[in-house]
Design an enzyme around this catalytic site. Structure first.
Site, PDB file in Angstrom:
ATOM      1  N   GLY A  20       0.823  -1.208   0.000  1.00 43.70           N
ATOM      2  CA  GLY A  20       0.000   0.000   0.000  1.00 43.70           C
ATOM      3  C   GLY A  20       0.853   1.252   0.000  1.00 43.70           C
ATOM      4  N   ASP A  21       1.902   1.248   0.823  1.00 42.53           N
ATOM      5  CA  ASP A  21       2.824   2.382   0.872  1.00 42.53           C
ATOM      6  C   ASP A  21       3.603   2.524  -0.431  1.00 42.53           C
ATOM      7  OD1 ASP A  21       2.560   3.496   3.545  1.00 42.53           O
ATOM      8  OD2 ASP A  21       3.370   1.625   4.280  1.00 42.53           O
ATOM      9  N   ILE A  22       4.147   1.415  -0.901  1.00 46.26           N
ATOM     10  CA  ILE A  22       5.003   1.463  -2.091  1.00 46.26           C
ATOM     11  C   ILE A  22       4.187   1.828  -3.327  1.00 46.26           C
ATOM     12  CG2 ILE A  22       6.446   0.067  -3.612  1.00 46.26           C
ATOM     13  CD1 ILE A  22       7.408  -1.403  -1.085  1.00 46.26           C
ATOM     14  N   GLY A  79       3.721   5.502  -3.304  1.00 39.54           N
ATOM     15  CA  GLY A  79       4.979   6.159  -3.620  1.00 39.54           C
ATOM     16  C   GLY A  79       5.287   6.133  -5.102  1.00 39.54           C
TER      17      GLY A  79
END
Length: 372
Positions: free
Chosen positions: A153-155, A158
């Site tokens: 989810g973070d990557i 990003g």
């Protein structure tokens, strides 16, 4: 915590000069998330996301700190912020505030959700993975849902941020970009979503097994696990020859992919004892010799010892306090450009005076530095 730093680390690898604004005294939250690298005062988490950046301590919630950020923005191309929605506006540093300072500024906010009922929901990777469907399809069929081992989810957010930023820079006009974790991760469902729409059923959780292809899963070997990925009838024929079982290709139960999927358990009963007889290295050599897709399941120690990564130039050696860190860098290979990497992550506030000294008069600089 991860989305913004990952995006700006990727931009740094691509050649951007990144000034990282950190809270005075405490800095980025990942500076306190261990393990620490030797006695360097730097953690592995922080170092993996902040190589080559310049660190500036700045309290943006106070007048002098906000004014210092505005001074930096005057000559900046891009601002990336990763706060909960409304935080920068509360400090008078939202897009509408800063475009008055620099009308050409590309202002990128990475948040959990776009406008809607969830907009102000606290968003960590776990939250968006749960809501976004990825946890429901991860794990063994008879087990509970699992969080994928990578914070996707973070990557995901990003990477979308980098796509948005580079697109905006190409358009050569200032604008606001809102990049969400949740909607980004939902977009990654792709074929999983398509199957759901057609079958009107949730995409199944099946471990390493593929619901539409067979054999397509990990098998236990003499010394580990080996992933087999058969995606066509020609590959199935070659696979049967490679494992010295041409009779399986003639078996009516396994003649076509649909047959193999329907008789998955019977197929596994044939293949499991075969794969158990050899080591990962033996199978990998055999599969490469016959051009069959398959590979050993490597752990995170083995993968960074992989000779291919070293020869492809994807790893950049960095030594911090005697600890060798072969960090992966941007893996894009340009024919007419190179990537910038290999720089150490900064200590907290290491570049405050140098960076702010370029944009602030001496009295304002002293106030900011003393306020830290």
């Amino acid at each position: 915590m991860l989305s913004g730093p990952f995006a700006t680390q990727l931009l740094a690898d691509l050649g951007a000069e990144i000034v990282k604004i950190e809270r005075p005294d405490r800095g980025d939250i990942t500076r306190s998330v261990g393990p620490e690298i030797g006695d360097s005062g730097l953690t592995a988490y922080f170092a993996s996301l902040n190589r080559g950046k310049r660190s500036v301590e700045l309290d943006m919630s106070i007048e002098d700190g906000a004014a210092a950020l505005e001074a930096l923005v005057e000559t900046a191309d891009v601002l990336v912020e990763n706060y909960r929605p409304g935080t920068m506006e509360k400090w008078g540093l939202g897009y509408e505030d800063l475009r008055r300072v620099n009308e050409d500024l590309v202002y990128c906010s990475i948040s959990g959700f776009l406008e809607g009922p969830y907009r102000d929901l606290p968003a960590f990777d776990m939250v968006v993975q749960a809501l976004g469907g990825s946890m429901s399809i991860t794990g063994q069929a008879d087990g509970p849902p699992a969080r994928p081992g990578i914070p996707i989810g973070d990557i995901c957010a990003g990477m979308y941020a980098v796509i948005g930023i580079t697109t905006a820079l190409y358009a050569d006009e200032g604008q606001y970009i809102d990049v969400p974790m949740f909607e980004g991760l939902v977009s990654w469902l792709t074929e999983r979503a398509g199957r759901t729409f057609v079958t009107e059923e949730p995409y199944p959780r099946q471990g390493t097994v593929h619901p539409s292809l067979a054999p397509y899963r990990a098998f236990e070997t003499a010394d580990g696990w080996f992933a087999v990925a058969i995606g066509s009838e020609d590959t199935w024929q070659g696979f049967c020859e490679a494992i010295d079982r041409p009779d399986l290709a003639d078996d009516k139960r396994f003649a076509r992919n649909d047959d193999r999927v329907a008789n998955r358990d019977a197929l596994a009963a044939e293949l499991v004892p075969i794969l158990e007889r050899r080591t990962n290295e033996e199978w990998f050599d055999l599969f490469r010799e016959h051009g069959i897709p398959g590979a050993p399941v490597q752990d995170t120690v083995e993968v960074f010892e992989d000779e291919h990564l070293r020869e492809s130039g994807t790893l950049e050696d960095l030594t911090i306090d005697g600890v060798e860190l072969p960090f992966p860098v941007c893996p894009i290979d340009f024919s007419a450009a190179g990537t910038r990497s290999g720089h150490e992550p900064p200590q907290l506030g290491e570049h405050s005076e140098d960076v702010l000294g370029e944009v602030l008069p001496e009295d304002a600089l002293l106030r900011v530095l003393e306020g830290e």
